[in-house]
Write an enzyme that holds these catalytic residues in place. Structure first.
Site, mmCIF file in Angstrom:
data_model
loop_
_atom_site.group_PDB
_atom_site.id
_atom_site.type_symbol
_atom_site.label_atom_id
_atom_site.label_comp_id
_atom_site.label_asym_id
_atom_site.label_seq_id
_atom_site.Cartn_x
_atom_site.Cartn_y
_atom_site.Cartn_z
ATOM 1 N N GLY A 96 41.842 46.652 26.204
ATOM 2 C CA GLY A 96 41.657 47.142 27.575
ATOM 3 C C GLY A 96 41.485 46.005 28.563
ATOM 4 C CD GLU B 1 51.727 41.963 35.898
ATOM 5 O OE1 GLU B 1 52.757 41.833 35.226
ATOM 6 O OE2 GLU B 1 51.491 42.977 36.566
ATOM 7 N N GLY B 2 49.541 40.146 31.346
ATOM 8 C CA GLY B 2 49.898 39.761 29.979
ATOM 9 C C GLY B 2 50.097 40.997 29.113
ATOM 10 C CG HIS B 3 46.731 43.441 28.180
ATOM 11 N ND1 HIS B 3 45.759 43.056 29.068
ATOM 12 C CD2 HIS B 3 46.246 43.163 26.943
ATOM 13 C CE1 HIS B 3 44.721 42.566 28.401
ATOM 14 N NE2 HIS B 3 44.997 42.615 27.114
ATOM 15 N N GLY C 170 50.931 39.051 21.815
ATOM 16 C CA GLY C 170 51.111 37.929 22.727
ATOM 17 C C GLY C 170 51.024 36.584 22.019
ATOM 18 C CG ASP D 140 45.269 36.094 21.812
ATOM 19 O OD1 ASP D 140 44.162 35.558 21.942
ATOM 20 O OD2 ASP D 140 45.749 36.860 22.666
ATOM 21 C CG MET E 293 47.533 36.227 33.532
ATOM 22 S SD MET E 293 48.225 37.712 34.229
ATOM 23 C CE MET E 293 48.976 36.992 35.679
ATOM 24 C CB SER E 294 42.200 35.466 29.324
ATOM 25 O OG SER E 294 41.051 35.895 28.628
ATOM 26 C CB SER E 295 40.033 40.517 29.380
ATOM 27 O OG SER E 295 41.201 40.983 28.787
#
Ligand code: AMP
Length: 284
Positions: A34, A38-40, A150, A153, A187-189
């Site tokens: 969740g 934009e990465g997800h 992705g 990771d 990008m990262s949460s």
């Protein structure tokens, strides 16, 4: 209200996908925790392009967190995530509660050895065991033809590929390129938890990695000198505390002495309690 179907039980996912499966539709799956960015969304769009039905899971998996505090701080906003997933082309979101995924008495784990010991595995014992267990469960629940992961990771991707191969799981793993902010930060949460000062310094991770890539292009092969160059660039980020800087074989993730095969150059850096990772691959 979003038009997308969101279910929270395993039975509903299976029932929702039975019809698609029996008419021969391909199922694409994007597992996430969740806080979609934009990465997800790039993963969801790729699945939308390639598969007939796109399923996204949103589950903050407690078994892959080392610190209860980190788990508690993980950003959650299901309504926003549903709207973004729908817009990117998802058909079904599976957002279970912890008890649905880990009923009392669950004692079975999936452990990929070797690949999980270095890099992030060293600082986060048990992390990949939690990832592999939940991803296996999600694969068993969704039954996808393809699952999208992705490259950001990179160790996780290598571990999942190995797990799928070793356990004869019947699906294809599709790697997707790292999506970056305009200044290069992956990008990262977790980025939202950076202080403004740390956020300003964080793009140095990617700058250090791209400088290493340039050095390789210019003929540098020595892993020690490459790592020293990266640490030199990161020294300009006075708020950063390096967890690791590694040059490893792209497949086995074992450290290399010389860049004489495809390698992964990977970094992990703490800004306060926020741990950022990034990597680049060198084909050679
Ligand atoms: P997470 O929600 O952090 O578990 O990530 C879910 C999936 O999104 C994983 O396959 C990640 O590798 C992928 N992902 C996260 N950030 C990015 C990014 N910046 N670019 C591409 N994929 C990403």
């Amino acid at each position: 209200m979003s038009a997308i179907d969101c279910v929270d039980t395993i039975a509903e996912v299976r029932a929702g996908l039975d019809a698609a499966r029996s008419r021969g539709a391909s199922i694409g799956f994007v597992p996430t925790m969740g806080a979609l960015h934009e990465g997800h969304l790039a993963l969801i769009r790729e699945a939308r392009d390639r598969d007939d039905v796109v399923v996204v899971s949103i589950f903050v998996n407690p078994t892959q967190f080392n610190a209860a505090e980190d788990l508690a701080k993980y950003p959650r906003d299901l309504d926003r995530d549903l709207a973004l997933a729908a817009e990117a082309g998802a058909d079904l979101v599976f957002a279970p509660q912890v008890a649905e995924m880990y009923p009392p008495g669950a004692t079975t784990w999936v452990d990929v050895e070797g690949l999980t010991e270095g890099l992030c595995g060293a600082a986060r014992p048990g992390h990949f065991r939690g990832v592999c267990t939940v991803v296996t469960k999600l694969f068993n629940i969704v039954g996808p033809d393809r699952a999208y992961f992705g490259e950001k990771d990179a160790q996780q991707l290598a571990v999942i590929k190995r797990m799928v191969r070793d356990l004869d799981m019947r699906l294809e793993i599709v790697p997707c390129p790292t999506v970056r902010e305009t200044d290069g930060l992956a990008m990262s949460s977790r980025n939202v938890r950076l202080t403004p000062e740390a956020r300003a310094q964080a793009p140095l991770l990617y700058r250090a990695l791209t400088e290493a890539l340039v050095a390789v292009e210019n003929g540098e092969r020595d892993a020690v000198r490459l790592k020293a160059g990266i640490c030199g660039v990161l020294a300009d980020a006075d708020l950063a505390r390096i967890d690791y800087v590694e040059v490893v074989d792209a497949e086995t993730l074992q450290p290399v002495v010389s860049v004489d095969r495809p390698v992964l150059i990977a970094v992990a850096v703490f800004f306060g309690d926020v741990r950022l990772i990034d990597n680049v691959t060198v084909g050679v």
